[in-house]
Design a protein around this motif. Sequence first.
Motif, PDB file in Angstrom:
ATOM      1  N   LEU A 128       6.434   4.328   1.833  1.00 13.07           N
ATOM      2  CA  LEU A 128       7.706   3.726   2.224  1.00 13.07           C
ATOM      3  C   LEU A 128       7.653   3.297   3.686  1.00 13.07           C
ATOM      4  O   LEU A 128       7.013   3.955   4.513  1.00 13.07           O
ATOM      5  CB  LEU A 128       8.852   4.725   2.018  1.00 13.07           C
ATOM      6  N   GLY A 129       8.342   2.198   3.969  1.00 15.88           N
ATOM      7  CA  GLY A 129       8.404   1.732   5.353  1.00 15.88           C
ATOM      8  C   GLY A 129       9.274   2.642   6.192  1.00 15.88           C
ATOM      9  O   GLY A 129       9.064   2.801   7.396  1.00 15.88           O
ATOM     10  N   GLY A 130      10.282   3.268   5.538  1.00 17.91           N
ATOM     11  CA  GLY A 130      11.192   4.161   6.270  1.00 17.91           C
ATOM     12  C   GLY A 130      12.281   3.378   6.988  1.00 17.91           C
ATOM     13  O   GLY A 130      11.985   2.493   7.792  1.00 17.91           O
ATOM     14  N   MET A 131      13.531   3.701   6.655  1.00 17.05           N
ATOM     15  CA  MET A 131      14.653   2.992   7.287  1.00 17.05           C
ATOM     16  C   MET A 131      14.583   3.132   8.810  1.00 17.05           C
ATOM     17  O   MET A 131      14.405   4.222   9.333  1.00 17.05           O
ATOM     18  CB  MET A 131      15.977   3.555   6.769  1.00 17.05           C
ATOM     19  N   ARG A 132      14.736   1.995   9.499  1.00 18.00           N
ATOM     20  CA  ARG A 132      14.683   2.004  10.973  1.00 18.00           C
ATOM     21  C   ARG A 132      16.077   2.177  11.560  1.00 18.00           C
ATOM     22  O   ARG A 132      17.072   2.154  10.843  1.00 18.00           O
ATOM     23  CB  ARG A 132      14.051   0.700  11.473  1.00 18.00           C
TER      24      ARG A 132
ATOM     25  N   GLU B 217      14.389   1.507   2.874  1.00 24.62           N
ATOM     26  CA  GLU B 217      13.344   2.534   2.860  1.00 24.62           C
ATOM     27  C   GLU B 217      12.001   1.950   2.418  1.00 24.62           C
ATOM     28  O   GLU B 217      10.953   2.441   2.812  1.00 24.62           O
ATOM     29  CB  GLU B 217      13.744   3.687   1.924  1.00 24.62           C
ATOM     30  N   VAL B 218      12.037   0.906   1.598  1.00 24.70           N
ATOM     31  CA  VAL B 218      10.800   0.252   1.157  1.00 24.70           C
ATOM     32  C   VAL B 218      10.257  -0.605   2.296  1.00 24.70           C
ATOM     33  O   VAL B 218       9.079  -0.528   2.658  1.00 24.70           O
ATOM     34  CB  VAL B 218      11.059  -0.683  -0.064  1.00 24.70           C
ATOM     35  N   ASP B 219      11.138  -1.419   2.868  1.00 27.47           N
ATOM     36  CA  ASP B 219      10.687  -2.467   3.785  1.00 27.47           C
ATOM     37  C   ASP B 219      10.661  -2.032   5.248  1.00 27.47           C
ATOM     38  O   ASP B 219      10.233  -2.801   6.102  1.00 27.47           O
ATOM     39  CB  ASP B 219      11.606  -3.695   3.651  1.00 27.47           C
ATOM     40  N   GLY B 220      11.181  -0.831   5.538  1.00 29.86           N
ATOM     41  CA  GLY B 220      11.286  -0.445   6.944  1.00 29.86           C
ATOM     42  C   GLY B 220      12.292  -1.324   7.659  1.00 29.86           C
ATOM     43  O   GLY B 220      12.057  -1.738   8.803  1.00 29.86           O
TER      44      GLY B 220
ATOM     45  N   THR C  85      19.988   1.005  -6.776  1.00 30.03           N
ATOM     46  CA  THR C  85      20.778   0.852  -5.549  1.00 30.03           C
ATOM     47  C   THR C  85      21.267   2.231  -5.127  1.00 30.03           C
ATOM     48  O   THR C  85      22.461   2.476  -5.044  1.00 30.03           O
ATOM     49  CB  THR C  85      21.987  -0.087  -5.780  1.00 30.03           C
ATOM     50  N   THR C  86      20.323   3.149  -4.885  1.00 30.40           N
ATOM     51  CA  THR C  86      20.721   4.544  -4.649  1.00 30.40           C
ATOM     52  C   THR C  86      20.941   4.870  -3.167  1.00 30.40           C
ATOM     53  O   THR C  86      21.086   6.045  -2.811  1.00 30.40           O
ATOM     54  CB  THR C  86      19.705   5.535  -5.262  1.00 30.40           C
ATOM     55  N   GLY C  87      20.934   3.853  -2.306  1.00 31.83           N
ATOM     56  CA  GLY C  87      21.240   4.081  -0.900  1.00 31.83           C
ATOM     57  C   GLY C  87      20.037   4.580  -0.119  1.00 31.83           C
ATOM     58  O   GLY C  87      18.944   4.777  -0.660  1.00 31.83           O
ATOM     59  N   HIS C  88      20.246   4.788   1.183  1.00 30.94           N
ATOM     60  CA  HIS C  88      19.123   5.240   2.015  1.00 30.94           C
ATOM     61  C   HIS C  88      18.850   6.719   1.777  1.00 30.94           C
ATOM     62  O   HIS C  88      19.632   7.425   1.135  1.00 30.94           O
ATOM     63  CB  HIS C  88      19.340   4.899   3.496  1.00 30.94           C
ATOM     64  N   ASP C  89      17.726   7.178   2.291  1.00 36.98           N
ATOM     65  CA  ASP C  89      17.255   8.537   2.003  1.00 36.98           C
ATOM     66  C   ASP C  89      18.306   9.574   2.412  1.00 36.98           C
ATOM     67  O   ASP C  89      19.002   9.417   3.406  1.00 36.98           O
ATOM     68  CB  ASP C  89      15.941   8.783   2.763  1.00 36.98           C
TER      69      ASP C  89
END
Length: 312
Positions: A246-250, A281-284, A222-226
Amino acid sequence: AVSVTGNGLFIKKDLAVKAAFNDHAKTLAEMADKWESFTFSPIRESQVSRAMTRRYFADLDSYAESDIVIIGAGSCGLSAAYMLGKQRPDLKIAIIEAGVAPGGGAWLGGQLFSAMVMRKPADAFLDDLGVAYEDEGDFVVVKHAALFTSTLLSRVLSFPNIKLFNATAVEDLITRPAPTPTDPHAVRIAGVVTNWTLVSMHHDDQSCMDPNTINAPLVISTTGHDGPFGAFSVKRLVSMQQIEKLGGMRGLDMRTAEDAIVKGTREVVKGLVVGGMELSEVDGANRMGPTFGAMALSGVKAAEEALRVWGE
Ligand code: AHZ
């Protein structure tokens, strides 16, 4: 008889000193208005060192084999730890937090404002913790995010089977081969590689600062977003070719982001459950900004997933 060791001599002396101060105040009421004659119990510096180091190294020894490791003590990781600590006093749970101060992004609401918003039904988590809030219909408001975080922390740290190693970074994941019919190179996660964060920050200018390890059949990341530290495990999963990319946080969309994070909280590769904003970040998935219900309930679900797959 007086012991011949320095330590033994000290203990005898200490007892003598202690006897002389036997009448020190035992309660706050006894201290009141007697500050002129106030004195602390005696101490020697080595006692303080030993009291700390003995426990720390005993914990390092004990938790080198853990049942569950949680990476990151933000709102999601701490919520997961709380649920696990409540349900499973038999499991040994290590929390590894890179920062000196645990809590991640949950000490304030948004833009350095103090109130914390949680959408329903995350109020159920606050009820369970015993944190008060104002009810605004579809969401509730805790008067200060630090009230939520400090209450959660105090609960988690009180469990005898949970140890928080703060100022300690996860530098890598331990893996074992776990080939499947479709992927002969598949691995399962079997623990974490750690270092004191201040050491981790100096790998570029110092040599030979090898890390330490914790074996565990289950890791919750649970290390948070990039960011400087964030999305640690899932980025490593890409570089070790366990997930393709990675999907990349939207962008921010409060309407969809929170449901997506809670629903998506799961075992991403064998032995590694991912929760909170690392999952975006995994799921976008979208970010949700300063509303924290999804972090608490993703933690609840991460604990549930971990117990479901633990020891498989
Ligand atoms: O220090 C990090 C933080 O306390 C810690 N951490 C990160 N990498 C680590 C590593 N080893 C050990 N390699 C590490 N610890 O993980 C914690 C993450 O906490 P967080 O509050 O950033 O993540 P969360 O998913 O629990 O909560 C995120 C809340 C949101 S939503 C959001 C947005 O939508 O913009 N922003 C935040 C902060």
